[in-house]
Design a protein around this motif. Structure first.
Motif, PDB file in Angstrom:
ATOM      1  N   ARG A  22      33.565  46.738  52.103  1.00 49.29           N
ATOM      2  CA  ARG A  22      35.072  46.721  51.670  1.00 49.29           C
ATOM      3  C   ARG A  22      35.440  47.665  51.898  1.00 49.29           C
ATOM      4  O   ARG A  22      36.642  48.703  52.634  1.00 49.29           O
ATOM      5  CB  ARG A  22      34.895  46.340  50.621  1.00 49.29           C
ATOM      6  CG  ARG A  22      35.312  44.929  50.115  1.00 49.29           C
ATOM      7  CD  ARG A  22      34.698  44.012  48.597  1.00 49.29           C
ATOM      8  NE  ARG A  22      34.695  42.558  48.792  1.00 49.29           N
ATOM      9  CZ  ARG A  22      34.115  42.357  47.793  1.00 49.29           C
ATOM     10  NH1 ARG A  22      34.317  42.792  46.138  1.00 49.29           N
ATOM     11  NH2 ARG A  22      33.896  40.768  47.440  1.00 49.29           N
ATOM     12  N   THR A  43      42.353  45.206  42.685  1.00 50.19           N
ATOM     13  CA  THR A  43      43.709  45.284  42.172  1.00 50.19           C
ATOM     14  C   THR A  43      43.632  43.322  43.093  1.00 50.19           C
ATOM     15  O   THR A  43      44.626  42.391  42.411  1.00 50.19           O
ATOM     16  CB  THR A  43      44.153  46.031  43.728  1.00 50.19           C
ATOM     17  OG1 THR A  43      43.404  47.284  42.504  1.00 50.19           O
ATOM     18  CG2 THR A  43      45.497  45.841  44.087  1.00 50.19           C
ATOM     19  N   SER A  44      43.141  42.766  43.789  1.00 50.06           N
ATOM     20  CA  SER A  44      43.179  41.269  44.674  1.00 50.06           C
ATOM     21  C   SER A  44      43.062  40.831  43.973  1.00 50.06           C
ATOM     22  O   SER A  44      43.793  39.056  43.776  1.00 50.06           O
ATOM     23  CB  SER A  44      42.374  41.322  46.183  1.00 50.06           C
ATOM     24  OG  SER A  44      40.956  41.410  45.642  1.00 50.06           O
ATOM     25  N   ARG A  74      45.660  40.518  41.082  1.00 49.27           N
ATOM     26  CA  ARG A  74      46.795  39.515  40.940  1.00 49.27           C
ATOM     27  C   ARG A  74      46.856  38.315  41.252  1.00 49.27           C
ATOM     28  O   ARG A  74      48.001  37.952  40.527  1.00 49.27           O
ATOM     29  CB  ARG A  74      47.418  40.581  42.880  1.00 49.27           C
ATOM     30  CG  ARG A  74      48.224  41.736  42.435  1.00 49.27           C
ATOM     31  CD  ARG A  74      49.001  41.860  44.081  1.00 49.27           C
ATOM     32  NE  ARG A  74      48.440  43.451  44.518  1.00 49.27           N
ATOM     33  CZ  ARG A  74      49.694  44.062  44.375  1.00 49.27           C
ATOM     34  NH1 ARG A  74      50.281  43.668  43.892  1.00 49.27           N
ATOM     35  NH2 ARG A  74      49.031  45.467  44.344  1.00 49.27           N
ATOM     36  N   ARG A  75      45.869  37.753  41.593  1.00 47.04           N
ATOM     37  CA  ARG A  75      45.879  36.547  41.893  1.00 47.04           C
ATOM     38  C   ARG A  75      45.368  35.880  39.934  1.00 47.04           C
ATOM     39  O   ARG A  75      45.998  35.407  40.356  1.00 47.04           O
ATOM     40  CB  ARG A  75      44.341  35.294  42.115  1.00 47.04           C
ATOM     41  CG  ARG A  75      44.533  35.950  43.938  1.00 47.04           C
ATOM     42  CD  ARG A  75      43.609  36.092  44.859  1.00 47.04           C
ATOM     43  NE  ARG A  75      43.620  35.710  46.407  1.00 47.04           N
ATOM     44  CZ  ARG A  75      44.065  36.086  46.654  1.00 47.04           C
ATOM     45  NH1 ARG A  75      44.532  38.003  46.326  1.00 47.04           N
ATOM     46  NH2 ARG A  75      44.139  36.613  48.499  1.00 47.04           N
ATOM     47  N   ARG A 117      38.540  34.981  47.728  1.00 47.20           N
ATOM     48  CA  ARG A 117      38.907  35.251  45.972  1.00 47.20           C
ATOM     49  C   ARG A 117      39.303  34.489  45.412  1.00 47.20           C
ATOM     50  O   ARG A 117      39.412  34.556  44.001  1.00 47.20           O
ATOM     51  CB  ARG A 117      40.156  35.672  46.796  1.00 47.20           C
ATOM     52  CG  ARG A 117      39.599  37.530  47.693  1.00 47.20           C
ATOM     53  CD  ARG A 117      41.177  38.160  48.480  1.00 47.20           C
ATOM     54  NE  ARG A 117      40.821  38.752  48.658  1.00 47.20           N
ATOM     55  CZ  ARG A 117      41.252  39.708  50.086  1.00 47.20           C
ATOM     56  NH1 ARG A 117      42.237  39.276  50.042  1.00 47.20           N
ATOM     57  NH2 ARG A 117      40.712  40.876  50.597  1.00 47.20           N
ATOM     58  N   GLY A 136      37.305  44.711  44.071  1.00 47.76           N
ATOM     59  CA  GLY A 136      38.105  44.027  44.100  1.00 47.76           C
ATOM     60  C   GLY A 136      38.751  43.560  42.936  1.00 47.76           C
ATOM     61  O   GLY A 136      39.637  42.219  42.901  1.00 47.76           O
TER      62      GLY A 136
END
Length: 198
Positions: A128, A33-34, A37-38, A172, A31
């Motif tokens: 994933r 990247t996800s 980004r957040r 997330r 996770g």
């Protein structure tokens, strides 16, 4: 988790961060990247995925680079790209799974950034990564066994990261909030240590 531009926590965090980057490390599917980004959105900082940056500068995809030049050449390019990104100052960088295994990369990250390991178990990772068929290291007869070996090989090195956050089957936003809280605690402690030493 969204922190407004005027949020005291956001301002404190960014101020204490100074010119350091926040670098996400961990295996494919963790996770990086996800969540990266957040966290970037929450702190209003620029976000860069090092694999995308490598693809931009080389004009080849990561699988093409592996195929054409082999892993050692790819890792050398990856190191140069990550070094440039962390030297550019405050921002969020997500890295490929093998990046932190390079001692030179770890050293430059330690000097210019705060590293965050997103640690996930085998079932979470396999669920994933099974959605994406573009992972060069998983093009094997038994991808699960390959992933388990990568965990055995890499987790002791990932454990050298400044922070460890459990990446699990959770929203997330929850993981993002945990990263920001951990960063806040880490920076607060570092600031206090500096103050007491001076």
């Amino acid at each position: 988790m969204t922190l407004s531009a005027e949020s005291p926590l956001r301002n404190q965090l960014v101020s204490r961060l100074g010119s350091r980057a926040i670098v996400f490390v961990g295996l494919m599917g963790a996770g990086k990247t996800s969540i990266g980004r957040r966290v970037a959105q929450a702190l209003d900082l620029p976000f860069v995925d090092s694999d995308h940056e490598i693809e931009t500068v080389s004009r080849l995809t990561v699988p093409e680079l592996f195929e054409r030049y082999g892993e050692p050449e790819f890792r050398a390019l990856e190191h140069r790209v990550i070094e440039r990104l962390v030297r550019e100052g405050a921002g969020i960088v997500s890295t490929g799974g093998g990046a932190f295994m390079n001692a030179q990369t770890r050293a430059v990250v330690a000097e210019h950034a705060i590293s965050v390991w997103l640690k996930a178990d085998l079932d979470v990772l396999m669920e994933r990564v099974s959605k994406k068929q573009t992972r060069p290291l998983l093009k094997t007869a038994d991808p699960r066994a390959t992933m388990a070996k990568l965990m055995d090989d890499r987790y002791p090195t990932y454990a050298q990261a400044d922070l460890t956050i459990e990446s699990r089957d959770e929203k997330r936003e929850v993981i993002t909030a945990e990263v920001i809280e951990a960063l806040d605690r880490y920076l607060d402690l570092a600031t206090r240590r500096t103050a007491s030493a001076s």
